[in-house]
Write an enzyme that holds these catalytic residues in place. Structure first.
Site, mmCIF file in Angstrom:
data_model
loop_
_atom_site.group_PDB
_atom_site.id
_atom_site.type_symbol
_atom_site.label_atom_id
_atom_site.label_comp_id
_atom_site.label_asym_id
_atom_site.label_seq_id
_atom_site.Cartn_x
_atom_site.Cartn_y
_atom_site.Cartn_z
ATOM 1 N N CYS A 161 0.875 -1.165 0.000
ATOM 2 C CA CYS A 161 0.000 0.000 0.000
ATOM 3 C C CYS A 161 0.905 1.204 0.000
ATOM 4 O O CYS A 161 1.799 1.317 0.835
ATOM 5 C CB CYS A 161 -0.893 0.001 1.243
ATOM 6 S SG CYS A 161 -1.668 1.614 1.520
ATOM 7 N N GLN A 285 -1.844 10.184 16.317
ATOM 8 C CA GLN A 285 -1.936 10.698 14.950
ATOM 9 C C GLN A 285 -1.192 9.750 14.001
ATOM 10 O O GLN A 285 -0.051 9.391 14.280
ATOM 11 C CB GLN A 285 -1.309 12.089 14.885
ATOM 12 C CG GLN A 285 -2.000 13.108 15.769
ATOM 13 C CD GLN A 285 -3.291 13.626 15.177
ATOM 14 O OE1 GLN A 285 -3.628 13.354 14.021
ATOM 15 N NE2 GLN A 285 -4.035 14.372 15.971
ATOM 16 N N GLU A 335 -10.504 13.490 28.363
ATOM 17 C CA GLU A 335 -10.573 12.426 27.352
ATOM 18 C C GLU A 335 -11.500 11.322 27.873
ATOM 19 O O GLU A 335 -11.480 11.002 29.053
ATOM 20 C CB GLU A 335 -9.157 11.894 27.095
ATOM 21 C CG GLU A 335 -9.059 10.537 26.422
ATOM 22 C CD GLU A 335 -9.648 10.476 25.032
ATOM 23 O OE1 GLU A 335 -9.422 11.378 24.218
ATOM 24 O OE2 GLU A 335 -10.362 9.487 24.770
ATOM 25 N N ASP A 383 -10.370 19.309 20.145
ATOM 26 C CA ASP A 383 -9.961 18.430 19.033
ATOM 27 C C ASP A 383 -10.898 17.229 18.939
ATOM 28 O O ASP A 383 -10.495 16.091 19.168
ATOM 29 C CB ASP A 383 -8.509 17.984 19.249
ATOM 30 C CG ASP A 383 -7.960 17.149 18.094
ATOM 31 O OD1 ASP A 383 -8.628 17.058 17.036
ATOM 32 O OD2 ASP A 383 -6.863 16.580 18.239
ATOM 33 N N CYS A 410 -11.073 17.465 12.147
ATOM 34 C CA CYS A 410 -10.818 16.582 11.012
ATOM 35 C C CYS A 410 -12.010 16.554 10.066
ATOM 36 O O CYS A 410 -12.071 15.712 9.176
ATOM 37 C CB CYS A 410 -10.458 15.180 11.496
ATOM 38 S SG CYS A 410 -11.627 14.520 12.670
HETATM 39 N N1 SAH Z 1 -6.000 15.516 20.707
HETATM 40 C C1 SAH Z 1 -5.576 14.160 20.530
HETATM 41 C C2 SAH Z 1 -6.709 13.199 20.157
HETATM 42 C C3 SAH Z 1 -7.678 13.654 19.116
HETATM 43 S S1 SAH Z 1 -8.797 12.409 18.527
HETATM 44 C C4 SAH Z 1 -4.443 14.073 19.544
HETATM 45 O O1 SAH Z 1 -4.165 15.019 18.815
HETATM 46 O O2 SAH Z 1 -3.766 13.040 19.502
HETATM 47 C C5 SAH Z 1 -10.254 12.706 19.423
HETATM 48 C C6 SAH Z 1 -10.241 12.125 20.813
HETATM 49 O O3 SAH Z 1 -11.515 12.426 21.404
HETATM 50 C C7 SAH Z 1 -10.091 10.609 20.885
HETATM 51 O O4 SAH Z 1 -9.024 10.300 21.744
HETATM 52 C C8 SAH Z 1 -11.437 10.133 21.466
HETATM 53 O O5 SAH Z 1 -11.304 9.015 22.322
HETATM 54 C C9 SAH Z 1 -11.903 11.354 22.243
HETATM 55 N N2 SAH Z 1 -13.351 11.486 22.474
HETATM 56 C C10 SAH Z 1 -14.359 11.094 21.656
HETATM 57 N N3 SAH Z 1 -15.552 11.472 22.176
HETATM 58 C C11 SAH Z 1 -15.297 12.117 23.338
HETATM 59 C C12 SAH Z 1 -16.107 12.768 24.305
HETATM 60 N N4 SAH Z 1 -17.449 12.809 24.186
HETATM 61 N N5 SAH Z 1 -15.504 13.363 25.362
HETATM 62 C C13 SAH Z 1 -14.157 13.343 25.488
HETATM 63 N N6 SAH Z 1 -13.334 12.745 24.593
HETATM 64 C C14 SAH Z 1 -13.872 12.148 23.524
#
Ligand code: SAH
Length: 453
Positions: A161, A285, A335, A383, A410
């Protein structure tokens, strides 16, 4: 409409959908979606399906190609569910991604004259992923690993891939050979029998550490010692082997239980000078180099001076907040996944960061609790996953009245919807920067800066 199935029409492609299909309009104003076409193509298109006001078609003949076209270098392009832009130049792809962000912010958000910086492009358009999850199946040639075809559970076997490091091919070949030599089979969704469901590989580029996780129907595989020995011999990068048990009849790849067959059960990567522990379950990421750019933009937007309380919502394993913890007074991360929170706490410790704490909770709930306790963040980082954040959470953030909020998204469409809410409640959207984390796919990441008026 007059169009019907199997009609052949002449069509000029003038734009792209968010999913990466070309769009053209017939003389009668019917919109036709054509996958694998490019803006500027002059085509003969076969109509496959018609709806009230639009239709789907496929390319019958390219009458005159778009100047953006390049030769496709992958035999399963558009058969697997991954890339949508292997047939156009990277510059053209970045333009499409820029337009998608601009369109969403204008159309859904109502932000007409917003400063949107050029897309921060990927230095490596291919082989940038540090993670792969490939389903296994049985075939005449033994166990095969591949990708699910678009919208289906049919597996397209695959030796390479272009988005993954070549190292992963070596791992796949070794695991396949082990399965065949020990006469073990892949899981069959129909009969629910067989062992290997998925191979899940994670690579920490900065340290060169590799994790191989095998998702099995049951507690383990036969001759795991031999598997570990073979992998260690063939793959010098191997740091750990994990067996994940998944007996459920679902689409979810990973089951709830992990057992370490070799090594420590995790690998460590370095991001913006901080080390991060990656376990199979925690989010990281997939494009490390672009993540550094993304976080740098977020840090510039956060404009920390050392006195701030920083709230990092949806923090995963804490990567964004921890990468700027030294520049603020205190950091609170939120989180929902318990494993990720545990990793975030360990990551803070491993990097000697003492001003950070992490809460395992839904972001909206935690924010409201923090507000009631009197926490007043100066800067909030948000995020969320693709669906964006709840209106309720935005209401709470607005009440906490941070000077700045940095929204990392995203999904341009939900970003635009959420930014509109912020702008109706006293925040100005100052600027946005798209970042290309997922070259050749339709996805685009965006960082936006909000300032309290
Ligand atoms: N900021 C981090 C992760 C971003 S991804 C980075 O850059 O690596 C989004 C994250 O949100 C994931 O880890 C997911 O588990 C979390 N998430 C999803 N729904 C959520 C919620 N309702 N409350 C808190 N966290 C949540």
């Amino acid at each position: 409409m007059d169009l019907k199935k199997n009609d052949i029409i002449r069509l000029r492609i003038t734009s792209m959908t968010a999913q990466g299909s070309g769009v053209g309009k017939t003389e009668d104003g019917v919109v036709v979606f054509v996958p694998m076409s490019a803006i500027g193509d002059d085509l003969e298109v076969r109509i496959l399906k018609t709806k009230k006001t639009y239709a789907y078609g496929k390319i019958e003949t390219i009458v005159s190609p778009s100047e953006n076209r390049i030769e496709v270098d992958c035999p399963v392009f558009r058969k697997c569910g991954g890339c949508v832009y292997r047939h156009i130049s990277y510059e053209a792809e970045l333009e499409i991604k820029y337009s998608r962000v601009r369109d969403a912010l204008e159309r859904i958000g109502g932000f007409e004259n917003l400063k949107i910086n050029p897309v921060a492009g990927n230095d490596r358009v291919d082989r940038y992923r540090n993670k792969a999850q490939l389903p296994a199946r049985n075939s005449e040639n033994g166990v095969e690993l591949g990708f699910f075809a678009n919208h289906s559970h049919r597996i397209i076997p695959l030796d390479d891939c272009m988005l993954q490091p070549e190292l992963f091919n070596r791992v796949n070949a070794t695991v396949k050979r082990f399965m065949d030599e020990t006469a073990q089979s892949a899981y069959d969704e129909g009969s629910k029998r067989g062992k290997l469901r998925h191979i899940y590989i994670r690579y920490a580029e900065q340290t060169g550490e590799l994790m191989v996780c095998l998702v099995v129907n049951g507690n383990g595989l036969k001759q795991e010692d031999l598997l570990v020995k073979t992998l260690r011999e063939e793959i010098p990068e191997l740091k750990t082997v994990v067996i994940n048990s998944n007996r459920e009849d679902t689409n979810v790849i990973l089951g709830g239980r992990n057992r370490t067959a070799y090594g420590s059960g995790h690998i460590t990567d370095v991001l913006r000078g901080k080390s991060f522990k990656l376990s199979p379950m925690s989010f990281y990421q997939v494009n490390r180099n672009q993540a550094e750019k993304l976080y740098e933009i977020a840090e510039n937007y956060a404009n920390l001076t050392g006195n701030e309380t920083l709230l990092d919502l949806y923090c995963g394993t804490g990567t964004i907040g921890l990468s700027m913890a030294e520049k603020c007074k205190s950091l609170v991360g939120v989180e929902i996944i318990a494993d990720a929170v545990r990793d975030a706490e360990e990551n803070a410790k491993a990097n000697g960061i003492t001003n950070a704490r992490f809460i395992c909770s839904d972001a909206a709930y935690a924010a409201e609790e923090l507000r009631k306790e009197g926490t007043k963040p100066d800067v909030v980082i948000i995020d969320p996953p693709r669906k964006g954040c709840d209106a309720e959470l935005i209401g709470t953030i607005v009440k906490m009245a941070p000077k700045r909020a940095v929204y990392v998204s995203c999904d341009p469409e939900t970003l635009a919807r959420d930014l509109k809410l912020f702008s109706e409640k006293g925040y100005e959207v100052r600027e946005a920067t798209p970042v290309d984390m997922f070259s050749r796919t339709a996805h685009v990441e965006t960082v936006a800066l909000l300032i309290r008026k």
